[in-house]
Design a protein around this motif. Sequence first.
Motif, mmCIF file in Angstrom:
data_model
loop_
_atom_site.group_PDB
_atom_site.id
_atom_site.type_symbol
_atom_site.label_atom_id
_atom_site.label_comp_id
_atom_site.label_asym_id
_atom_site.label_seq_id
_atom_site.Cartn_x
_atom_site.Cartn_y
_atom_site.Cartn_z
ATOM 1 N N VAL A 52 0.829 -1.207 0.000
ATOM 2 C CA VAL A 52 0.000 0.000 0.000
ATOM 3 C C VAL A 52 0.862 1.256 0.000
ATOM 4 N N LEU A 53 1.957 1.214 0.756
ATOM 5 C CA LEU A 53 2.851 2.360 0.849
ATOM 6 C C LEU A 53 3.771 2.488 -0.366
ATOM 7 N N GLY A 54 3.679 1.506 -1.262
ATOM 8 C CA GLY A 54 4.511 1.540 -2.469
ATOM 9 C C GLY A 54 5.956 1.172 -2.222
ATOM 10 N N MET A 55 6.232 0.448 -1.116
ATOM 11 C CA MET A 55 7.615 0.164 -0.737
ATOM 12 C C MET A 55 7.966 -1.323 -0.763
ATOM 13 N N TYR A 56 7.040 -2.178 -1.162
ATOM 14 C CA TYR A 56 7.328 -3.615 -1.165
ATOM 15 C C TYR A 56 8.472 -3.942 -2.113
ATOM 16 N N GLN A 57 8.396 -3.431 -3.317
ATOM 17 C CA GLN A 57 9.436 -3.681 -4.313
ATOM 18 C C GLN A 57 10.792 -3.159 -3.834
ATOM 19 N N PHE A 58 10.801 -1.948 -3.286
ATOM 20 C CA PHE A 58 12.057 -1.318 -2.879
ATOM 21 C C PHE A 58 12.686 -2.027 -1.680
ATOM 22 N N ILE A 59 11.876 -2.369 -0.679
ATOM 23 C CA ILE A 59 12.406 -2.986 0.535
ATOM 24 C C ILE A 59 12.717 -4.468 0.335
ATOM 25 N N VAL A 60 11.760 -5.227 -0.168
ATOM 26 C CA VAL A 60 11.903 -6.679 -0.243
ATOM 27 C C VAL A 60 12.725 -7.110 -1.450
ATOM 28 N N GLN A 61 12.372 -6.599 -2.617
ATOM 29 C CA GLN A 61 13.035 -7.042 -3.840
ATOM 30 C C GLN A 61 14.379 -6.345 -4.051
ATOM 31 N N ASP A 62 14.341 -5.013 -4.140
ATOM 32 C CA ASP A 62 15.556 -4.273 -4.487
ATOM 33 C C ASP A 62 16.595 -4.295 -3.370
ATOM 34 N N THR A 63 16.161 -4.133 -2.136
ATOM 35 C CA THR A 63 17.116 -3.998 -1.031
ATOM 36 C C THR A 63 17.468 -5.330 -0.378
ATOM 37 N N LEU A 64 16.459 -6.043 0.156
ATOM 38 C CA LEU A 64 16.731 -7.282 0.876
ATOM 39 C C LEU A 64 17.324 -8.352 -0.037
ATOM 40 N N LYS A 65 16.612 -8.674 -1.119
ATOM 41 C CA LYS A 65 17.135 -9.685 -2.041
ATOM 42 C C LYS A 65 18.385 -9.191 -2.746
ATOM 43 N N GLY A 66 18.412 -7.893 -3.038
ATOM 44 C CA GLY A 66 19.589 -7.330 -3.693
ATOM 45 C C GLY A 66 20.823 -7.433 -2.817
ATOM 46 N N LEU A 67 20.657 -7.234 -1.510
ATOM 47 C CA LEU A 67 21.778 -7.337 -0.577
ATOM 48 C C LEU A 67 22.303 -8.762 -0.495
ATOM 49 N N MET A 68 21.403 -9.732 -0.584
ATOM 50 C CA MET A 68 21.821 -11.130 -0.529
ATOM 51 C C MET A 68 22.598 -11.540 -1.776
ATOM 52 N N VAL A 69 22.295 -10.905 -2.889
ATOM 53 C CA VAL A 69 22.978 -11.234 -4.143
ATOM 54 C C VAL A 69 24.259 -10.424 -4.313
ATOM 55 N N ASP A 70 24.192 -9.130 -4.003
ATOM 56 C CA ASP A 70 25.321 -8.229 -4.224
ATOM 57 C C ASP A 70 25.392 -7.231 -3.065
#
Length: 319
Positions: A177-195
């Motif tokens: 709803v806040l428009g932050m799911y993609q940024f927090i979960v996908q881009d940041t959390l998963k992104g941190l695990m990969v790179d």
Amino acid sequence: MSRLSLILKGGAMGVAEVIPGVSGGTIAFISGIYERLLNAVKAFGPGLIGVHRREGLAGIWRALDGGFLAFLLAGMAMGILVGVFGVSWMLEHYPPLIWAFFFGLILASILFMVRRIPQWRAGEAGLFVLGAILAYGITMLTPASGNEALWFVFLCGAIAISALMLPGVSGSFMLLVLGMYQFIVQDTLKGLMVDFSWDKLLILTVFALGCLTGMMSMSRLLSWTFKRYRSLTLAILTGFLVGSLNKVYPWRNAEDWLRDSSGQVVMAADGLTPEKILSEVNVLPSGYEGDPLVLGALLTCTLGFLLVYAFDRFGPRTD
């Protein structure tokens, strides 16, 4: 309360957290451990320093209701694993069955919680209706565009964890709803695990601090309202459950999906299915885009209903 009972209830909470739109707070609420969990979480804070000075580590363990939290968290860890490898597969291939199970679970919870409210006066009735309207309204919200500023990341953490602690409200849905799911979960959390990058670690740290702040604040608020206005608090939380039924209705067709900054639908790792559904419309089984599994849905709905009955019949009394 037996250790096995705590592990099983924690497992149910863990499974619920894997299901989008379902809150572990709902399971805690209907299984009779909600207030005890609030009090345990509320104990986290600066006050533990004084407890340590007076009573040492044993005092901290008692203040945090350590045994309760340890078995509950162990169950939650197992439940998350079951949810990731089992329930998620069921949700992908047989969604009406999973949603029907939670529909029956919440429907029965409403009936039993209504019975636990000692007196239905104007205040209880009004807050019950207000809770239902608020929860229903949340399930119908259109996702916002989001904001990557650190102050907003902190705020999103506080809101998401606060929602997580309320029956019928999902923390992951609030991020959508806040428009932050993609940024927090996908881009940041998963992104941190990969790179790994320090920028992503900073974002997650700020988000975690927001979660900690929200958890401590909401647990204290809810614990206070239970002590001062127990009947009114039960009424509005039961209303939340009523409003959340819209989110777990078994037969829903997708209307919109998670999109990136360019407006393109974000696809899952297989490249064939969308990563996340943003909005859905409730339909009759005959209008469902897929196998409605009507008989199976009725059976799992009944199973969910009977599970709450078992919690109420054989679990500890909380009223």
